[in-house]
Design a protein around this motif. Structure first.
Motif, short mmCIF file in Angstrom:
data_model
loop_
_atom_site.label_atom_id
_atom_site.label_comp_id
_atom_site.label_asym_id
_atom_site.label_seq_id
_atom_site.Cartn_x
_atom_site.Cartn_y
_atom_site.Cartn_z
N SER A 203 5.41 4.93 -9.63
CA SER A 203 5.31 4.11 -8.42
C SER A 203 6.69 3.91 -7.79
O SER A 203 7.22 2.80 -7.74
CB SER A 203 4.67 2.77 -8.77
N ARG A 204 7.28 4.98 -7.36
CA ARG A 204 8.62 4.93 -6.76
C ARG A 204 8.60 5.78 -5.50
O ARG A 204 7.85 6.74 -5.40
CB ARG A 204 9.66 5.49 -7.72
N GLY A 205 9.48 5.41 -4.56
CA GLY A 205 9.61 6.21 -3.34
C GLY A 205 8.28 6.32 -2.61
O GLY A 205 7.50 5.37 -2.55
N ILE A 206 8.00 7.51 -2.13
CA ILE A 206 6.79 7.73 -1.33
C ILE A 206 5.53 7.55 -2.20
O ILE A 206 4.49 7.12 -1.71
CB ILE A 206 6.83 9.13 -0.66
N ALA A 207 5.64 7.85 -3.50
CA ALA A 207 4.48 7.72 -4.39
C ALA A 207 4.01 6.27 -4.50
O ALA A 207 2.85 6.00 -4.79
CB ALA A 207 4.81 8.27 -5.77
N ARG A 208 4.95 5.34 -4.26
CA ARG A 208 4.58 3.92 -4.34
C ARG A 208 3.50 3.59 -3.30
O ARG A 208 2.64 2.74 -3.55
CB ARG A 208 5.83 3.05 -4.12
N LEU A 209 3.58 4.28 -2.16
CA LEU A 209 2.56 4.06 -1.12
C LEU A 209 1.19 4.43 -1.66
O LEU A 209 0.19 3.75 -1.40
CB LEU A 209 2.87 4.89 0.11
N GLY A 210 1.13 5.54 -2.40
CA GLY A 210 -0.14 5.98 -2.99
C GLY A 210 -0.68 4.93 -3.95
O GLY A 210 -1.88 4.63 -3.93
N TYR A 211 0.22 4.35 -4.75
CA TYR A 211 -0.23 3.33 -5.71
C TYR A 211 -0.69 2.07 -4.98
O TYR A 211 -1.67 1.44 -5.37
CB TYR A 211 0.88 3.03 -6.73
N GLU A 212 0.06 1.70 -3.92
CA GLU A 212 -0.37 0.51 -3.16
C GLU A 212 -1.72 0.77 -2.49
O GLU A 212 -2.56 -0.12 -2.40
CB GLU A 212 0.69 0.09 -2.15
N ALA A 213 -1.91 2.02 -2.03
CA ALA A 213 -3.20 2.37 -1.43
C ALA A 213 -4.30 2.28 -2.49
O ALA A 213 -5.41 1.80 -2.20
CB ALA A 213 -3.14 3.77 -0.83
N ALA A 214 -3.99 2.71 -3.71
CA ALA A 214 -4.98 2.64 -4.79
C ALA A 214 -5.36 1.19 -5.07
O ALA A 214 -6.52 0.87 -5.33
CB ALA A 214 -4.42 3.30 -6.04
N HIS A 215 -4.38 0.28 -5.00
CA HIS A 215 -4.69 -1.16 -5.17
C HIS A 215 -5.53 -1.65 -3.99
O HIS A 215 -6.50 -2.39 -4.18
CB HIS A 215 -3.40 -1.98 -5.27
N LEU A 216 -5.14 -1.22 -2.80
CA LEU A 216 -5.82 -1.66 -1.58
C LEU A 216 -7.29 -1.23 -1.60
O LEU A 216 -8.18 -2.00 -1.22
CB LEU A 216 -5.11 -1.04 -0.38
N ALA B 6 1.95 6.29 13.79
CA ALA B 6 0.74 5.99 13.02
C ALA B 6 1.09 5.66 11.57
O ALA B 6 0.55 4.73 10.98
CB ALA B 6 -0.22 7.17 13.07
N PHE B 7 2.06 6.43 11.01
CA PHE B 7 2.46 6.19 9.62
C PHE B 7 3.07 4.80 9.48
O PHE B 7 2.75 4.05 8.55
CB PHE B 7 3.46 7.26 9.18
N GLN B 8 3.94 4.44 10.45
CA GLN B 8 4.58 3.13 10.39
C GLN B 8 3.56 2.00 10.47
O GLN B 8 3.68 0.97 9.83
CB GLN B 8 5.60 2.97 11.53
N ARG B 9 2.52 2.22 11.32
CA ARG B 9 1.52 1.16 11.52
C ARG B 9 0.50 1.10 10.40
O ARG B 9 0.02 0.04 10.04
CB ARG B 9 0.78 1.36 12.85
N LEU B 10 0.14 2.28 9.88
CA LEU B 10 -1.01 2.32 8.96
C LEU B 10 -0.62 2.33 7.48
O LEU B 10 -1.44 2.05 6.62
CB LEU B 10 -1.87 3.56 9.23
N ARG B 11 0.65 2.67 7.17
CA ARG B 11 1.00 2.81 5.76
C ARG B 11 0.90 1.45 5.07
O ARG B 11 1.13 0.41 5.69
CB ARG B 11 2.42 3.35 5.60
N PRO B 12 0.55 1.45 3.77
CA PRO B 12 0.57 0.18 3.05
C PRO B 12 2.02 -0.32 3.02
O PRO B 12 2.93 0.49 2.83
CB PRO B 12 0.10 0.54 1.64
#
Lengths: 236, 200
Positions: free
Chosen positions: A217-230, B22-28
């Motif tokens: 859960s670091r860098g860009i991959a952290r977004l994936g993990y936050e999305a998984a929580h979401l 879109a990435f800035q607005r939609l990203r977690p």
């Protein structure tokens, strides 16, 4: 006589840029849908904060939740004279997890086991050490702790939401729950009989899920993990 | 083909801009503390404010609450954290009125309401200090993951209090949303708060 009928669905006439935008939107939505259905990243929910505490260990020192920060901690509960089947079952699960940890298979994050002993009047240092010896606890991994009745009620009852009550014969009625807490002090899995029964395999699987999250859960991959929580992509 | 080249390049640039937007607005969002899924509101409690009034945590429903556990004799961690919170609030400008900073003392024996009032107001006149009996404080702190224990050190100060130094951020519904570890910079706190205030 000829008649013309209006088309059921009017043709949508789009400019080229509108078409591209729609296609982009469709791709984004499809990617989201695939993410939610396939769930390429699994996480454990962040359930609530584990309670704060300073409890006495078998060697007389204090163990606090702050000293466990940065580690994964598996909590269980017992009382000194517990003969009910639930205590040996819970102890066996803790022992199996400990045995796995001694072989060092959970990545880089250290793991501790903590058993909270509910009867401070019986839980002398000698009694705690005897209990730990009986169940094969490695003092470097598995800690037995207790505290005064008010503190225990606050930590166990209010904090972990585990009901327990002393009986006239000195035994305790309690819910044999176990909890997995992450390095932030957040409860990530609650194991309760019937609803989410604990097993060593399940706990080890969850420890691996947590470890992967911490590692990746670091860098860009952290977004994936936050999305998984979401999107509630929770490990079973 | 050459005729369409400028249009193609412009189109691609436009597409890239749309993708970035879109990435800035939609990203977690990526916060500077540990985010929590909004669950139930934290258990309500009643303590004594620095004004001497009995107050409940739920009295601040409708505002974001940065909840911190500290004490006025605290030599370093507490003044640092409160100063950072005050600075973060200042960075929010007019939006700061939607954020309430509350310090609950972990040293109720020494932290009288008067002492708390002088202490918290020195950082920001809007800050609130809460105290209570040791039992009340313990009952509030532990379920919020906060530990505190007295450490005898001798000398003039007599004792210090070891305690959890994180700041808990509650949303206007009283739900725990974010935990900032000790020494999160005011800029980072302000960034996180600005996001929440924008998005709710």
């Amino acid at each position: 006589m000829s008649t013309t009928t209006a088309p059921l669905f009017p043709t949508l006439r789009l400019r080229r840029w509108q078409g591209v935008l729609l296609a982009l939107l469709a791709v984004v939505l499809a990617a989201l849908l695939v993410f939610v259905i396939v769930q390429p990243i699994k996480v454990l929910p962040r359930i609530r904060l584990a309670p704060g505490f300073a409890l006495r260990t078998a060697d007389g020192s204090l163990l606090t939740n702050e000293s466990l920060r940065g580690r994964f901690v598996l909590y269980s509960f017992t009382y000194v004279g517990c003969q009910a089947h639930t205590c040996p079952e819970t102890d066996a699960i803790m022992r199996a997890v400990q045995s796995h940890l001694r072989q060092g298979r959970i990545g880089e994050v250290p793991v501790s086991l903590v058993t909270i002993v509910l009867d401070p009047e019986n839980a002398t240092a000698a009694a705690l050490q005897a209990y730990a010896g009986r169940v094969g606890a490695d003092p470097a991994i598995w800690h037995f702790v207790t505290g005064d009745p008010t503190t225990l009620k606050t930590v166990v009852g209010a904090g972990f939401e585990v009901f327990y009550e002393a009986q006239a014969d000195g035994s305790y009625v309690f819910s044999p729950a176990m909890f997995l807490v992450d390095g932030w002090g957040i409860v990530r899995a609650a194991y309760r009989p019937v609803i989410h029964p604990p097993s060593a395999d399940r706990i080890l699987q969850h420890l691996n899920v947590l470890e992967r999250e911490v590692r990746n859960s670091r860098g860009i991959a952290r977004l994936g993990y936050e999305a998984a929580h979401l999107f509630l992509c929770y490990a079973p | 083909m050459k005729r369409f080249l400028p249009a193609l390049i412009l189109g691609l640039i436009g597409l890239a801009l749309v993708a970035v937007f879109a990435f800035q607005r939609l990203r977690p969002p990526v916060f500077h503390g540990q985010i929590m899924q909004a669950g139930d509101p934290v258990a309500d409690f009643t303590l004594t404010a620095h004004t001497g009034e009995r107050v409940r945590l739920s009295d601040w429903r409708g505002r974001w609450v940065a909840l911190y556990f500290g004490y006025t004799f605290c030599p370093d961690v507490c003044p640092t954290t409160l100063a950072q919170l005050a600075q973060a609030r200042r960075q929010l400008g007019a939006e700061a009125e939607k954020v309430q900073v509350i310090m609950v003392t972990v040293d109720p024996e020494r932290d009288t309401p008067e002492r708390l009032a002088a202490y918290v107001r020195a950082f920001d006149p809007t800050f609130v200090g809460l105290t209570g009996t040791p039992a009340e404080i313990a009952a509030v702190a532990s379920p919020l993951g906060v530990y505190f224990a007295r450490q005898e050190v001798g000398g003039a100060s007599g004792y210090l209090v070891d305690h959890t130094a994180s700041v808990l951020l509650l949303d206007p519904q009283g739900r725990l949303r974010l935990i900032w570890p000790f020494n999160t910079s005011p800029e980072f706190m302000a960034e996180d708060l600005a996001y929440f205030l924008r998005r709710g």
